[in-house]
Enzyme design. Structure first.
Site, short mmCIF file in Angstrom:
data_model
loop_
_atom_site.label_atom_id
_atom_site.label_comp_id
_atom_site.label_asym_id
_atom_site.label_seq_id
_atom_site.Cartn_x
_atom_site.Cartn_y
_atom_site.Cartn_z
N SER A 137 -33.36 8.62 -7.92
CA SER A 137 -34.38 9.98 -8.31
C SER A 137 -34.34 11.33 -7.14
O SER A 137 -33.92 10.90 -5.63
CB SER A 137 -36.15 9.78 -7.70
N HIS A 148 -33.37 12.54 -13.58
CA HIS A 148 -32.25 11.65 -14.01
C HIS A 148 -31.53 11.70 -14.96
O HIS A 148 -31.61 11.77 -16.03
CB HIS A 148 -33.44 10.30 -14.66
N HIS A 184 -36.51 3.29 -16.20
CA HIS A 184 -37.71 2.39 -15.37
C HIS A 184 -38.69 1.29 -16.47
O HIS A 184 -38.62 1.96 -17.58
CB HIS A 184 -38.56 3.41 -15.12
N TYR A 210 -41.65 1.46 -16.31
CA TYR A 210 -42.77 2.65 -16.15
C TYR A 210 -42.67 3.36 -17.44
O TYR A 210 -43.70 3.78 -18.34
CB TYR A 210 -43.41 2.63 -14.68
N GLU A 211 -41.35 3.47 -18.10
CA GLU A 211 -40.87 4.39 -19.55
C GLU A 211 -41.98 3.28 -20.43
O GLU A 211 -41.32 3.82 -21.57
CB GLU A 211 -39.48 4.66 -19.16
N ALA A 220 -35.50 6.11 -4.53
CA ALA A 220 -36.42 7.53 -3.57
C ALA A 220 -38.25 6.16 -3.60
O ALA A 220 -37.91 5.80 -3.99
CB ALA A 220 -36.66 8.14 -4.58
N MET A 259 -40.08 1.95 -8.04
CA MET A 259 -40.42 1.34 -9.07
C MET A 259 -39.34 0.96 -9.28
O MET A 259 -39.35 0.89 -10.60
CB MET A 259 -41.62 2.12 -9.24
N SER A 260 -37.87 0.73 -8.64
CA SER A 260 -37.24 0.43 -9.49
C SER A 260 -36.60 -1.07 -8.86
O SER A 260 -36.42 -1.35 -7.50
CB SER A 260 -36.32 1.44 -9.58
N ASN A 289 -41.60 10.16 1.15
CA ASN A 289 -43.27 10.14 1.60
C ASN A 289 -43.75 9.44 2.05
O ASN A 289 -43.72 8.23 2.10
CB ASN A 289 -44.09 10.92 -0.11
N HIS A 341 -44.02 15.23 -7.39
CA HIS A 341 -42.37 14.38 -7.52
C HIS A 341 -41.62 15.88 -7.53
O HIS A 341 -40.65 14.94 -6.99
CB HIS A 341 -42.67 14.72 -9.13
I1 8IG Z 1 -40.21 8.56 -4.09
O1 8IG Z 1 -45.08 6.30 -2.79
C1 8IG Z 1 -41.35 7.33 -4.43
N1 8IG Z 1 -41.68 6.16 -5.48
N2 8IG Z 1 -44.75 3.55 -5.60
N3 8IG Z 1 -44.98 4.77 -4.01
C2 8IG Z 1 -44.81 4.01 -5.81
N4 8IG Z 1 -43.33 4.79 -6.02
C3 8IG Z 1 -42.80 5.64 -5.11
C4 8IG Z 1 -42.74 6.44 -4.12
C5 8IG Z 1 -45.12 6.34 -3.23
N5 8IG Z 1 -42.42 7.71 -3.42
#
Ligand code: 8IG
Length: 268
Positions: A31, A62, A84, A86-87, A114, A206-207, A230, A242
């Site tokens: 990302s 992406h 991903h 989650y998709e 990210a 998540m990747s 973050n 995002h």
């Molecule tokens: I960028 O704070 C990013 N991706 N799970 N938690 C999760 N995925 C993320 C985060 C986060 N920041």
């Protein structure tokens, strides 16, 4: 040197330029990190949509293409964008990109993502090199085999030594730690963040983990980097956006470009 793995039947028609490319290094850009491609001399690009058998992503940022390029005089295959879990893709589908890249014979796969930071010493805007991971998805791209695959060194120690040394030389603060992969697509609750910290995670995302598992099973040496965009939820009380993730990624991409550029000729 790892020999090229025969391209599996799952990819029936790989465009000729890509099929003929022999990268030394393959790199997945996460990302907001697509800007890295500008640091390279571009030879060709192939949109994922032109490759039957490869799943397509719908997440903004992406872009979805392979770029064949040169960096530091070395051939590098960039994957701009990934799909991903989650998709709704299966772990095996998520790792399809890695199987395709591995078939072109690179020795090294570099994964970027990210992520949220869980470690109070790792501030957003910095980079963390993965030294291990927690797969908290309860799923694997290797379901069905190979089974009982050794995972004692997923993130190659020699590559970590190389990157650590180069970061030191170039004054880049490069943290090292454990990445927890969660299914998403929602971010964590504060209670989940406390749990992840107790489990020993330094960053959460998540990747990356399915791709790293797949690459190791195919004999590639793997390095991976999290752009810490973050504080994970509950650390500061600020909600996550995002947009913020994308902006932090863009400015941090420049720092990683320098590091990868220096590492390129030495990754063998
Ligand atoms: I960028 O704070 C990013 N991706 N799970 N938690 C999760 N995925 C993320 C985060 C986060 N920041």
């Amino acid at each position: 040197m790892s020999s090229a793995i025969p391209c599996p039947d799952e990819f029936s028609a790989v465009p000729a330029e890509l099929a003929a490319f022999r990268p030394k290094v393959a790199l997945v850009l996460g990302s907001g990190l697509g800007g890295f491609a500008e640091a390279c001399d571009r030879l060709f690009a192939v949109p994922y949509a032109k490759i039957p058998g490869l799943p397509e992503s719908g997440v903004p940022g992406h872009e979805g293409e392979f770029v064949g390029a040169e960096l530091g005089g070395v051939r590098i295959l960039l994957a701009k964008g990934r799909v991903h879990y989650y998709e709704g893709h299966t772990p095996r589908e998520v790792a399809a990109q890695v199987r395709l890249m591995a078939s072109l014979g690179p020795e090294v796969l570099v994964l970027t993502n990210a992520a949220g930071t869980l470690n109070p010493h790792f501030a957003p805007g910095g980079w963390m090199m993965l030294n291990d991971h927690l797969n908290l998805t309860a799923a694997s791209p290797l379901s069905g085999g190979p089974n009982f695959f050794d995972m004692s060194e997923v993130y190659d120690a020699r590559l970590r030594d190389l990157f650590r040394g180069l970061a030191g030389e170039s004054g880049l603060a490069l943290h090292e730690g454990v990445y927890a992969c969660v299914p998403g697509p929602q971010y964590e609750t504060p209670a989940e963040v406390r749990m992840l910290r107790m489990l020993g995670a330094d960053a959460v995302g998540m990747s990356t983990v399915f791709e790293a598992i797949q690459a190791r099973a195919l004999g590639l040496r793997v390095a991976a980097f999290s752009c810490l965009t973050n504080w994970a939820a509950g650390v500061t009380g600020q909600p996550l956006s995002h947009q913020e993730v994308m902006e932090t990624g863009r400015s941090a991409a420049a720092a990683l470009s320098v590091l990868l550029g220096k590492a390129m000729a030495k990754m063998s």
